[in-house]
Write a protein that holds these residues in place. Structure first.
Motif, mmCIF file in Angstrom:
data_model
loop_
_atom_site.group_PDB
_atom_site.id
_atom_site.type_symbol
_atom_site.label_atom_id
_atom_site.label_comp_id
_atom_site.label_asym_id
_atom_site.label_seq_id
_atom_site.Cartn_x
_atom_site.Cartn_y
_atom_site.Cartn_z
ATOM 1 N N PRO A 228 31.795 33.640 46.819
ATOM 2 C CA PRO A 228 32.830 32.997 45.995
ATOM 3 C C PRO A 228 32.441 32.780 44.547
ATOM 4 O O PRO A 228 33.303 32.536 43.703
ATOM 5 C CB PRO A 228 33.077 31.667 46.714
ATOM 6 C CG PRO A 228 31.833 31.413 47.495
ATOM 7 C CD PRO A 228 31.344 32.760 47.916
ATOM 8 N N ASN A 231 34.556 34.971 42.262
ATOM 9 C CA ASN A 231 36.018 34.944 42.302
ATOM 10 C C ASN A 231 36.635 35.173 40.925
ATOM 11 O O ASN A 231 37.719 35.742 40.812
ATOM 12 C CB ASN A 231 36.521 33.614 42.865
ATOM 13 C CG ASN A 231 36.528 33.594 44.378
ATOM 14 O OD1 ASN A 231 36.485 34.626 45.024
ATOM 15 N ND2 ASN A 231 36.578 32.405 44.952
ATOM 16 N N ARG A 273 34.345 35.519 49.138
ATOM 17 C CA ARG A 273 34.977 35.879 47.874
ATOM 18 C C ARG A 273 36.406 36.311 48.151
ATOM 19 O O ARG A 273 36.691 36.915 49.200
ATOM 20 C CB ARG A 273 34.215 37.030 47.198
ATOM 21 C CG ARG A 273 34.732 37.396 45.805
ATOM 22 C CD ARG A 273 34.047 38.633 45.250
ATOM 23 N NE ARG A 273 34.398 38.859 43.846
ATOM 24 C CZ ARG A 273 33.990 39.901 43.127
ATOM 25 N NH1 ARG A 273 33.224 40.834 43.681
ATOM 26 N NH2 ARG A 273 34.343 40.029 41.853
ATOM 27 N N ASN A 274 37.311 36.019 47.234
ATOM 28 C CA ASN A 274 38.683 36.514 47.372
ATOM 29 C C ASN A 274 38.666 38.029 47.544
ATOM 30 O O ASN A 274 37.876 38.737 46.910
ATOM 31 C CB ASN A 274 39.513 36.189 46.124
ATOM 32 C CG ASN A 274 39.736 34.712 45.921
ATOM 33 O OD1 ASN A 274 39.650 33.921 46.851
ATOM 34 N ND2 ASN A 274 40.039 34.330 44.676
#
Length: 287
Positions: A228, A231, A273-274
């Motif tokens: 993340p 991101n 993470r997205n």
């Protein structure tokens, strides 16, 4: 998981309905607008700066427009295993893990993707102790984890963090991540995580000895490190990925045992993470 969701009259229960139902309500989910803002910042912070293709991605989609190329890392059997860790929910989307877990808290927790199959009520039965607890959450039967077996061409030994994949002699080694998604079940006859993370030396290379080899042809693509922390920023690392499309059931208690002591100092699940969706930040999958 709350017992009220386990109905003895049901033999198979859909994961999207039951897994993690009781405790996800304890956490705020950010809005779609928030995730959109993070993706916009990622694009702003990478445009025109020469970042290579990013991860994670939808492995069922081959599309990608990132022009940066690099040589694929060797087969993992010809590299040194340097780290093993896992994320709560799958970072990648595809195969048997396409159910969206939700936007999460905006910092990588409770986002990602989940196993789309069904489990029995006994497999989903709650355990009466915490498994791999952290400040964010614990693990529960029915949840999905994505395990990363990280390999390096540097002369290194397995250890904590990505730093274990580098050494003073080679600071830009080739990196490969062998990826397997698991679903946690309350079943001691399921796969044992202690076995799945067993390490040893094979023909001079440090290896994870029992990476699953029956979970479909791995999708291989050029990407980056995840987590993340990226991101809104691009990852500068170049990584060759191999992501297996099928899921393995793993005994949740064996995962908890691993968290209590391992060579990687891992004691909880990492955030995700997205999913990277901007074609300009994705490589084209050619295999």
């Amino acid at each position: 998981m709350n017992k009220k969701f386990v109905l003895p009259t049901l033999l198979l229960l859909p994961m999207s309905v039951l897994a993690n139902e009781a405790h996800t309500t304890q956490h705020e989910q950010v809005t779609n607008k928030f995730i959109k803002s993070q993706r916009e910042k990622l694009e702003q912070n990478t445009v025109g700066k020469g970042f290579g293709p990013q991860s994670p991605r939808d492995i069922d989609s081959i599309a990608g427009e990132n022009p940066i190329t690099f040589g694929a890392a060797p087969a993992y059997s010809n590299m040194n295993l340097c780290n093993i860790h896992f994320h709560k929910n799958a970072e990648h989307k595809g195969g048997e893990f396409t159910h969206y877990a939700g936007n999460g808290d905006g910092h990588g927790y409770l986002g990602g993707y989940q196993y789309t199959g069904s489990l029995t009520s006994s497999e989903l039965a709650p355990v009466h102790h915490e498994v791999c607890p952290s400040a964010h959450d614990s693990l529960y039967p029915g949840e999905t984890i994505e395990v990363h077996y990280v390999h390096s061409t540097a002369q290194v030994t397995p250890g904590p963090t990505l730093g274990s994949c580098l050494n003073e002699s080679i600071n830009n080694p080739q990196l490969r991540v062998e990826t397997q998604v698991f679903v946690l079940v309350n079943d001691h006859n399921a796969a044992n995580f202690m076995d799945l993370t067993q390490i040893g030396e094979v023909q001079g290379f440090h290896q994870a000895l029992n990476i699953p080899d029956s979970t479909g042809k791995p999708v291989q693509y050029a990407g980056s490190t995840t987590g993340p922390g990226y991101n809104e920023q691009g990852s500068p690392f170049q990584v060759s990925w191999s992501v297996r499309p099928k899921v393995v059931k793993v005994d949740i208690d064996s995962v908890g045992q691993w968290c209590q002591g391992n060579p990687f100092n891992e004691d909880h699940a990492h955030g995700v993470r997205n999913l990277v969706t901007n074609p300009k930040l994705l490589s084209e999958i050619t295999q």
